[in-house]
Write a protein that holds these residues in place. Structure first.
Motif, PDB file in Angstrom:
ATOM      1  N   GLY A  63       0.650  -1.280   0.141  1.00 35.73           N
ATOM      2  CA  GLY A  63       0.088   0.094   0.001  1.00 35.73           C
ATOM      3  C   GLY A  63       0.560   1.232  -0.007  1.00 35.73           C
ATOM      4  N   ARG A  64       2.333   1.233   0.023  1.00 34.18           N
ATOM      5  CA  ARG A  64       2.852   2.331  -0.103  1.00 34.18           C
ATOM      6  C   ARG A  64       3.476   2.485  -1.312  1.00 34.18           C
ATOM      7  NH1 ARG A  64       8.897   3.348   2.165  1.00 34.18           N
ATOM      8  NH2 ARG A  64       9.191   5.500   1.654  1.00 34.18           N
ATOM      9  N   VAL A  65       3.490   3.948  -1.712  1.00 36.05           N
ATOM     10  CA  VAL A  65       4.083   4.235  -3.015  1.00 36.05           C
ATOM     11  C   VAL A  65       5.673   4.532  -2.893  1.00 36.05           C
ATOM     12  CG1 VAL A  65       4.253   5.878  -5.082  1.00 36.05           C
ATOM     13  CG2 VAL A  65       2.140   5.350  -4.190  1.00 36.05           C
ATOM     14  N   LEU A  66       6.322   3.437  -3.455  1.00 39.08           N
ATOM     15  CA  LEU A  66       7.855   3.638  -3.236  1.00 39.08           C
ATOM     16  C   LEU A  66       8.528   4.360  -4.526  1.00 39.08           C
ATOM     17  CD1 LEU A  66       8.577   0.076  -2.300  1.00 39.08           C
ATOM     18  CD2 LEU A  66       8.148   1.975  -0.833  1.00 39.08           C
ATOM     19  N   GLY A  67       7.978   4.583  -5.606  1.00 35.69           N
ATOM     20  CA  GLY A  67       8.404   4.959  -6.882  1.00 35.69           C
ATOM     21  C   GLY A  67       7.475   5.295  -7.985  1.00 35.69           C
ATOM     22  N   THR A  68       7.702   6.245  -8.693  1.00 33.29           N
ATOM     23  CA  THR A  68       6.578   6.708  -9.717  1.00 33.29           C
ATOM     24  C   THR A  68       7.442   6.798 -10.872  1.00 33.29           C
ATOM     25  OG1 THR A  68       5.022   8.231 -10.457  1.00 33.29           O
ATOM     26  CG2 THR A  68       6.684   9.070  -9.016  1.00 33.29           C
ATOM     27  N   ALA A  69       6.769   6.507 -12.101  1.00 32.53           N
ATOM     28  CA  ALA A  69       7.332   6.898 -13.675  1.00 32.53           C
ATOM     29  C   ALA A  69       6.163   7.381 -14.515  1.00 32.53           C
ATOM     30  CB  ALA A  69       7.763   5.559 -14.243  1.00 32.53           C
ATOM     31  N   LYS A  70       6.672   8.227 -15.331  1.00 33.80           N
ATOM     32  CA  LYS A  70       5.715   8.660 -16.505  1.00 33.80           C
ATOM     33  C   LYS A  70       6.415   8.596 -17.754  1.00 33.80           C
ATOM     34  CE  LYS A  70       7.007  13.652 -16.759  1.00 33.80           C
ATOM     35  NZ  LYS A  70       6.379  14.838 -17.178  1.00 33.80           N
ATOM     36  N   MET A  71       5.748   8.318 -18.722  1.00 33.99           N
ATOM     37  CA  MET A  71       6.123   8.110 -20.082  1.00 33.99           C
ATOM     38  C   MET A  71       5.267   8.416 -21.080  1.00 33.99           C
ATOM     39  SD  MET A  71       5.628   4.156 -19.177  1.00 33.99           S
ATOM     40  CE  MET A  71       5.902   4.506 -17.389  1.00 33.99           C
ATOM     41  N   GLY A  72       5.842   8.624 -22.314  1.00 38.23           N
ATOM     42  CA  GLY A  72       4.991   9.111 -23.502  1.00 38.23           C
ATOM     43  C   GLY A  72       5.732   9.438 -24.618  1.00 38.23           C
ATOM     44  N   PRO A  73       5.252  10.200 -25.710  1.00 41.66           N
ATOM     45  CA  PRO A  73       6.047  10.518 -26.585  1.00 41.66           C
ATOM     46  C   PRO A  73       6.992  11.710 -26.403  1.00 41.66           C
ATOM     47  CG  PRO A  73       3.759  11.123 -26.954  1.00 41.66           C
ATOM     48  CD  PRO A  73       3.631  10.509 -25.868  1.00 41.66           C
ATOM     49  N   ASN A  74       8.104  11.686 -26.884  1.00 38.63           N
ATOM     50  CA  ASN A  74       9.249  12.736 -26.464  1.00 38.63           C
ATOM     51  C   ASN A  74       8.917  13.826 -27.010  1.00 38.63           C
ATOM     52  OD1 ASN A  74      11.730  13.314 -25.315  1.00 38.63           O
ATOM     53  ND2 ASN A  74      12.481  13.554 -27.387  1.00 38.63           N
ATOM     54  N   ARG A  75       8.183  13.968 -28.184  1.00 37.27           N
ATOM     55  CA  ARG A  75       7.822  15.137 -28.916  1.00 37.27           C
ATOM     56  C   ARG A  75       6.438  14.908 -29.733  1.00 37.27           C
ATOM     57  NH1 ARG A  75      10.439  17.654 -26.014  1.00 37.27           N
ATOM     58  NH2 ARG A  75      12.615  18.469 -26.176  1.00 37.27           N
ATOM     59  N   PRO A  76       5.547  15.884 -29.913  1.00 37.16           N
ATOM     60  CA  PRO A  76       4.221  15.666 -30.837  1.00 37.16           C
ATOM     61  C   PRO A  76       4.927  15.849 -32.232  1.00 37.16           C
ATOM     62  CG  PRO A  76       4.749  17.995 -30.075  1.00 37.16           C
ATOM     63  CD  PRO A  76       5.972  17.182 -29.369  1.00 37.16           C
ATOM     64  N   GLY A  77       3.640  15.480 -32.887  1.00 37.26           N
ATOM     65  CA  GLY A  77       3.985  15.306 -34.684  1.00 37.26           C
ATOM     66  C   GLY A  77       4.968  14.237 -34.898  1.00 37.26           C
ATOM     67  N   GLY A  97       7.873  13.904 -34.324  1.00 43.76           N
ATOM     68  CA  GLY A  97       8.740  13.308 -33.521  1.00 43.76           C
ATOM     69  C   GLY A  97       7.961  12.098 -32.495  1.00 43.76           C
ATOM     70  N   ALA A  98       6.969  12.044 -32.531  1.00 45.53           N
ATOM     71  CA  ALA A  98       6.128  11.129 -31.773  1.00 45.53           C
ATOM     72  C   ALA A  98       6.525   9.780 -31.627  1.00 45.53           C
ATOM     73  CB  ALA A  98       4.611  11.577 -31.988  1.00 45.53           C
ATOM     74  N   HIS A  99       7.334   9.513 -32.605  1.00 44.95           N
ATOM     75  CA  HIS A  99       7.574   7.866 -32.676  1.00 44.95           C
ATOM     76  C   HIS A  99       8.889   7.644 -31.603  1.00 44.95           C
ATOM     77  CE1 HIS A  99      10.392  10.015 -35.366  1.00 44.95           C
ATOM     78  NE2 HIS A  99      11.292   8.707 -35.182  1.00 44.95           N
ATOM     79  N   VAL A 100       9.252   8.740 -31.269  1.00 48.29           N
ATOM     80  CA  VAL A 100      10.318   8.366 -30.147  1.00 48.29           C
ATOM     81  C   VAL A 100       9.543   8.702 -28.947  1.00 48.29           C
ATOM     82  CG1 VAL A 100      12.647   9.229 -29.258  1.00 48.29           C
ATOM     83  CG2 VAL A 100      12.088   8.977 -31.459  1.00 48.29           C
ATOM     84  N   SER A 101       9.736   7.811 -27.706  1.00 50.28           N
ATOM     85  CA  SER A 101       9.395   7.965 -26.429  1.00 50.28           C
ATOM     86  C   SER A 101      10.329   8.409 -25.438  1.00 50.28           C
ATOM     87  CB  SER A 101       8.778   6.687 -25.999  1.00 50.28           C
ATOM     88  OG  SER A 101       9.955   5.739 -25.698  1.00 50.28           O
ATOM     89  N   THR A 102       9.684   8.886 -24.444  1.00 47.61           N
ATOM     90  CA  THR A 102      10.647   9.548 -23.249  1.00 47.61           C
ATOM     91  C   THR A 102       9.973   8.809 -21.920  1.00 47.61           C
ATOM     92  OG1 THR A 102      11.914  11.218 -22.256  1.00 47.61           O
ATOM     93  CG2 THR A 102       9.318  11.685 -22.787  1.00 47.61           C
ATOM     94  N   ALA A 103      10.727   8.947 -20.793  1.00 50.33           N
ATOM     95  CA  ALA A 103      10.449   8.430 -19.512  1.00 50.33           C
ATOM     96  C   ALA A 103      11.190   9.161 -18.427  1.00 50.33           C
ATOM     97  CB  ALA A 103      10.448   7.014 -19.523  1.00 50.33           C
ATOM     98  N   ALA A 142       6.968   1.148 -23.982  1.00 48.07           N
ATOM     99  CA  ALA A 142       7.206   2.058 -25.445  1.00 48.07           C
ATOM    100  C   ALA A 142       7.225   1.286 -26.446  1.00 48.07           C
ATOM    101  CB  ALA A 142       8.594   2.701 -25.145  1.00 48.07           C
ATOM    102  N   ARG A 143       7.888  -0.240 -26.297  1.00 45.65           N
ATOM    103  CA  ARG A 143       8.095  -1.142 -27.399  1.00 45.65           C
ATOM    104  C   ARG A 143       6.681  -1.535 -27.820  1.00 45.65           C
ATOM    105  NH1 ARG A 143      12.823  -2.873 -24.289  1.00 45.65           N
ATOM    106  NH2 ARG A 143      14.754  -2.480 -25.600  1.00 45.65           N
ATOM    107  N   THR A 144       5.697  -1.932 -26.976  1.00 48.66           N
ATOM    108  CA  THR A 144       4.519  -2.675 -26.880  1.00 48.66           C
ATOM    109  C   THR A 144       3.487  -1.436 -27.819  1.00 48.66           C
ATOM    110  OG1 THR A 144       4.658  -3.927 -25.088  1.00 48.66           O
ATOM    111  CG2 THR A 144       2.402  -3.641 -25.873  1.00 48.66           C
ATOM    112  N   HIS A 145       3.927  -0.361 -27.541  1.00 46.68           N
ATOM    113  CA  HIS A 145       2.964   0.972 -27.966  1.00 46.68           C
ATOM    114  C   HIS A 145       3.504   1.363 -29.390  1.00 46.68           C
ATOM    115  CE1 HIS A 145       1.035   0.621 -24.145  1.00 46.68           C
ATOM    116  NE2 HIS A 145       0.017   1.162 -24.925  1.00 46.68           N
ATOM    117  N   GLY A 146       4.572   0.642 -30.009  1.00 53.90           N
ATOM    118  CA  GLY A 146       5.096   0.994 -31.277  1.00 53.90           C
ATOM    119  C   GLY A 146       6.040   2.068 -31.310  1.00 53.90           C
ATOM    120  N   TYR A 147       6.680   2.322 -30.357  1.00 54.92           N
ATOM    121  CA  TYR A 147       7.624   3.387 -30.554  1.00 54.92           C
ATOM    122  C   TYR A 147       8.976   2.847 -31.157  1.00 54.92           C
ATOM    123  CZ  TYR A 147       4.631   6.422 -27.528  1.00 54.92           C
ATOM    124  OH  TYR A 147       3.692   7.253 -27.100  1.00 54.92           O
TER     125      TYR A 147
END
Length: 161
Positions: free
Chosen positions: A58-72, A74-80, A105-110
């Motif tokens: 029940g305790r949050v020990l860490g967190t991450a966010k991920m998504g496209p590095n740039r829009p348009g 450049g959206a085929h490259v992810s970042t986190a 990222a791999r699963t989502h086609g980046y």
């Protein structure tokens, strides 16, 4: 410890981590005076991005966010980005979060993942990312003011899938 999608109930734990990491001014180029609403708006991703937590008992020990590095075009490259609670470091949580992000990222086609600003004196993170297959493409000299080391470089790190 499990890595799972962020839920609104996780926010108090995520905010504690963000606050502690950002106010230390050692690893992230974020404003140390960032407010809680600013942190939430910056950290919680909307689709196609994702925010996750690493939690145990029940305790949050860490967190991450991920998504496209740039829009348009450049959206085929992810970042986190990854943050781990100071008292939970050294337990493999950062590695689990990074592995999750790479799989996502791999699963989502980046085609690749890019980290735009890894503080060069953050040796644990640089080592982790190198072990996960990232290369340092360049270092911007003296681009980050560390509270005890002074100005240190920021690495641009990259992994093509």
């Amino acid at each position: 410890m499990t890595v799972r999608d962020f839920d609104d109930n996780d926010w108090p734990g995520v905010w504690r981590i963000i606050r502690d990491v950002v106010t230390a001014q050692e690893t992230f180029p974020y404003d140390p005076h960032m407010t809680e609403p600013q942190a939430r708006a910056m950290w919680i991703e909307s689709p196609p991005g994702l925010t996750v937590v690493a939690a145990e008992h029940g305790r949050v020990l860490g967190t991450a966010k991920m998504g496209p590095n740039r829009p348009g075009p450049g959206a085929h490259v992810s970042t986190a980005s990854f943050m781990v609670a100071p008292d939970a470091r050294g337990r493999g949580i950062g590695t689990a979060l990074c592995t999750f992000a790479l799989t996502w990222a791999r699963t989502h086609g980046y085609a690749a993942m890019q980290f735009n600003a890894v503080v060069e004196s953050n040796h644990a993170a640089v080592h982790l990312y190198r072990n996960q297959g990232f290369d340092v493409l360049a270092t911007v000299p003296r681009a980050f003011t560390h509270p005890t080391l002074g100005r240190v470089g920021l690495h641009l790190m990259y992994q093509e899938f």
